[in-house]
Scaffold this motif. Structure first.
Motif, short mmCIF file in Angstrom:
data_model
loop_
_atom_site.label_atom_id
_atom_site.label_comp_id
_atom_site.label_asym_id
_atom_site.label_seq_id
_atom_site.Cartn_x
_atom_site.Cartn_y
_atom_site.Cartn_z
N MET A 76 1.30 32.31 -28.57
CA MET A 76 -0.01 31.73 -28.25
C MET A 76 -0.50 30.84 -29.39
SD MET A 76 -2.52 31.19 -26.27
CE MET A 76 -2.48 32.35 -24.94
N MET A 77 -0.26 31.25 -30.60
CA MET A 77 -0.68 30.42 -31.74
C MET A 77 0.12 29.12 -31.76
SD MET A 77 -3.11 32.13 -32.81
CE MET A 77 -3.43 33.30 -31.50
N LEU A 78 1.40 29.20 -31.43
CA LEU A 78 2.21 27.98 -31.35
C LEU A 78 1.73 27.11 -30.20
CD1 LEU A 78 4.57 26.40 -32.49
CD2 LEU A 78 6.09 27.72 -31.02
N LYS A 79 1.33 27.72 -29.10
CA LYS A 79 0.77 26.96 -27.97
C LYS A 79 -0.49 26.23 -28.39
CE LYS A 79 -1.71 27.32 -23.74
NZ LYS A 79 -2.92 27.97 -23.40
N LEU A 80 -1.33 26.87 -29.19
CA LEU A 80 -2.55 26.22 -29.67
C LEU A 80 -2.23 25.01 -30.55
CD1 LEU A 80 -4.81 29.31 -30.40
CD2 LEU A 80 -4.89 27.76 -28.44
N VAL A 81 -1.16 25.09 -31.30
CA VAL A 81 -0.73 23.94 -32.10
C VAL A 81 -0.32 22.79 -31.18
CG1 VAL A 81 1.06 23.11 -33.70
CG2 VAL A 81 -0.07 25.29 -34.12
N VAL A 82 0.42 23.11 -30.13
CA VAL A 82 0.86 22.07 -29.19
C VAL A 82 -0.34 21.50 -28.42
CG1 VAL A 82 2.40 21.56 -27.26
CG2 VAL A 82 3.14 23.13 -29.03
N VAL A 83 -1.30 22.35 -28.07
CA VAL A 83 -2.53 21.85 -27.44
C VAL A 83 -3.26 20.93 -28.41
CG1 VAL A 83 -4.81 22.53 -26.57
CG2 VAL A 83 -2.78 23.76 -25.83
N GLY A 84 -3.21 21.24 -29.68
CA GLY A 84 -3.79 20.35 -30.70
C GLY A 84 -3.14 18.98 -30.67
N MET A 85 -1.84 18.93 -30.38
CA MET A 85 -1.17 17.64 -30.25
C MET A 85 -1.70 16.87 -29.03
SD MET A 85 2.67 18.96 -31.27
CE MET A 85 3.49 17.64 -30.47
N LEU A 86 -2.01 17.60 -27.96
CA LEU A 86 -2.60 16.97 -26.78
C LEU A 86 -3.99 16.42 -27.11
CD1 LEU A 86 -1.56 16.59 -23.87
CD2 LEU A 86 -2.93 18.57 -23.23
N VAL A 87 -4.72 17.13 -27.94
CA VAL A 87 -6.04 16.65 -28.38
C VAL A 87 -5.88 15.38 -29.21
CG1 VAL A 87 -8.02 17.21 -29.84
CG2 VAL A 87 -7.13 18.92 -28.25
N VAL A 88 -4.87 15.32 -30.07
CA VAL A 88 -4.62 14.11 -30.86
C VAL A 88 -4.31 12.93 -29.94
CG1 VAL A 88 -3.03 13.05 -32.52
CG2 VAL A 88 -3.94 15.33 -32.94
N THR A 102 4.61 16.91 -24.77
CA THR A 102 3.58 17.88 -25.15
C THR A 102 3.25 18.80 -23.99
OG1 THR A 102 2.67 16.25 -26.69
CG2 THR A 102 1.27 18.12 -26.15
N ILE A 103 3.09 18.24 -22.80
CA ILE A 103 2.82 19.05 -21.61
C ILE A 103 3.98 20.01 -21.35
CG2 ILE A 103 2.53 18.95 -19.10
CD1 ILE A 103 1.10 16.22 -19.60
N THR A 104 5.21 19.52 -21.49
CA THR A 104 6.39 20.37 -21.31
C THR A 104 6.41 21.49 -22.33
OG1 THR A 104 7.62 18.50 -20.41
CG2 THR A 104 8.91 20.37 -21.21
N GLY A 105 6.04 21.18 -23.57
CA GLY A 105 5.99 22.22 -24.60
C GLY A 105 4.98 23.30 -24.26
N ILE A 106 3.81 22.90 -23.77
CA ILE A 106 2.79 23.87 -23.39
C ILE A 106 3.29 24.75 -22.25
CG2 ILE A 106 0.50 24.12 -22.36
CD1 ILE A 106 -0.29 21.56 -23.92
N LEU A 107 3.85 24.11 -21.22
CA LEU A 107 4.35 24.87 -20.07
C LEU A 107 5.48 25.82 -20.47
CD1 LEU A 107 4.31 22.20 -17.24
CD2 LEU A 107 2.87 24.23 -17.44
N THR A 108 6.36 25.36 -21.34
CA THR A 108 7.47 26.21 -21.79
C THR A 108 6.95 27.44 -22.52
OG1 THR A 108 8.92 24.29 -21.97
CG2 THR A 108 9.57 26.26 -23.19
N LEU A 109 6.00 27.24 -23.40
CA LEU A 109 5.46 28.37 -24.16
C LEU A 109 4.70 29.34 -23.26
CD1 LEU A 109 4.34 26.50 -27.36
CD2 LEU A 109 6.10 28.26 -27.22
N VAL A 110 3.95 28.82 -22.29
CA VAL A 110 3.16 29.68 -21.42
C VAL A 110 4.06 30.45 -20.45
CG1 VAL A 110 1.49 29.65 -19.53
CG2 VAL A 110 1.06 28.34 -21.59
N LEU A 111 5.04 29.77 -19.89
CA LEU A 111 5.87 30.43 -18.88
C LEU A 111 6.95 31.33 -19.49
CD1 LEU A 111 6.21 27.46 -16.38
CD2 LEU A 111 4.69 29.45 -16.23
N ALA A 112 7.50 30.95 -20.63
CA ALA A 112 8.57 31.74 -21.24
C ALA A 112 8.02 32.85 -22.13
CB ALA A 112 9.50 30.84 -22.05
N LYS A 113 6.87 32.62 -22.75
CA LYS A 113 6.28 33.57 -23.70
C LYS A 113 7.35 34.12 -24.63
CE LYS A 113 2.43 34.72 -20.84
NZ LYS A 113 2.05 35.28 -19.63
N PRO A 114 7.99 33.24 -25.40
CA PRO A 114 9.12 33.67 -26.23
C PRO A 114 8.68 34.59 -27.37
CG PRO A 114 8.48 31.45 -26.80
CD PRO A 114 7.66 31.83 -25.61
N GLU A 115 9.57 35.48 -27.72
CA GLU A 115 9.34 36.33 -28.88
C GLU A 115 9.68 35.52 -30.12
OE1 GLU A 115 8.18 39.43 -29.48
OE2 GLU A 115 7.59 39.50 -27.37
#
Length: 164
Positions: free
Chosen positions: A78-90, A124-137
């Motif tokens: 989730m923290m990594l997802k927030l970083v990627v969402v930050g890229m979407l904000v940029v 960036t969208i793909t990164g967000i979707l990957t992190l949300v759907l895979a929820k990797p350890e």
């Protein structure tokens, strides 16, 4: 409650991302238009950005923040997802900057920039979707200890800072 908040979050995110994907296509048309047609395109682009894309971004971020705290999803992915969402904000901020400056008298937006911005947004969208759907350890193996312990940054600063 959480289900409806997720629906709002996903719908707002879809509108936000669609707006960010549409903007480079509008920007590239600026160079080919006369001043009157460029003014009309500027009005359309500003309307899309200010009245649709930006409010959707705000709703997506606020709903996502509520979900984060309601679900207590304080995990590494989730923290990594927030970083990627930050890229979407940029990307969003960069698009707003372009709207302000592109429609000057001699504004120009090269076609290759359109493809770079579209590709960056899609990645960036793909990164967000990957992190949300895979929820990797994500394990902290190989990271310095100051990155994996609470208060680690403070101890690093104390180690680096010379004594008075």
């Amino acid at each position: 409650m959480i289900t409806w908040l997720k629906v709002v979050h996903v719908l707002a995110l879809m509108v936000w991302c669609a707006g960010l994907l549409a903007l480079p296509g509008l920007f590239v048309h600026r160079s080919r238009l006369s001043d009157i047609a460029a003014a009309e395109l500027h009005r359309l682009t500003r309307t899309l950005f200010i009245k649709i894309t930006s409010p959707a971004a705000f709703v997506a971020v606020v709903a996502g923040t509520w979900l984060l705290f309601l679900r207590e999803a304080f995990t590494a992915w989730m923290m990594l997802k927030l970083v990627v969402v930050g890229m979407l904000v940029v990307i969003h901020i960069r698009s707003g900057y372009l709207i302000l400056n592109l429609f000057d008298a001699h504004g120009h937006y090269a076609a290759w920039r359109r493809w770079i911005m579209t590709t960056a947004t899609l990645a960036t969208i793909t990164g967000i979707l990957t992190l949300v759907l895979a929820k990797p350890e994500l394990s902290p193996n190989g990271l310095p200890t100051w990155l994996t312990q609470p208060g680690g940054l403070q101890s690093l600063v104390e180690t680096i800072r010379p004594t008075p």
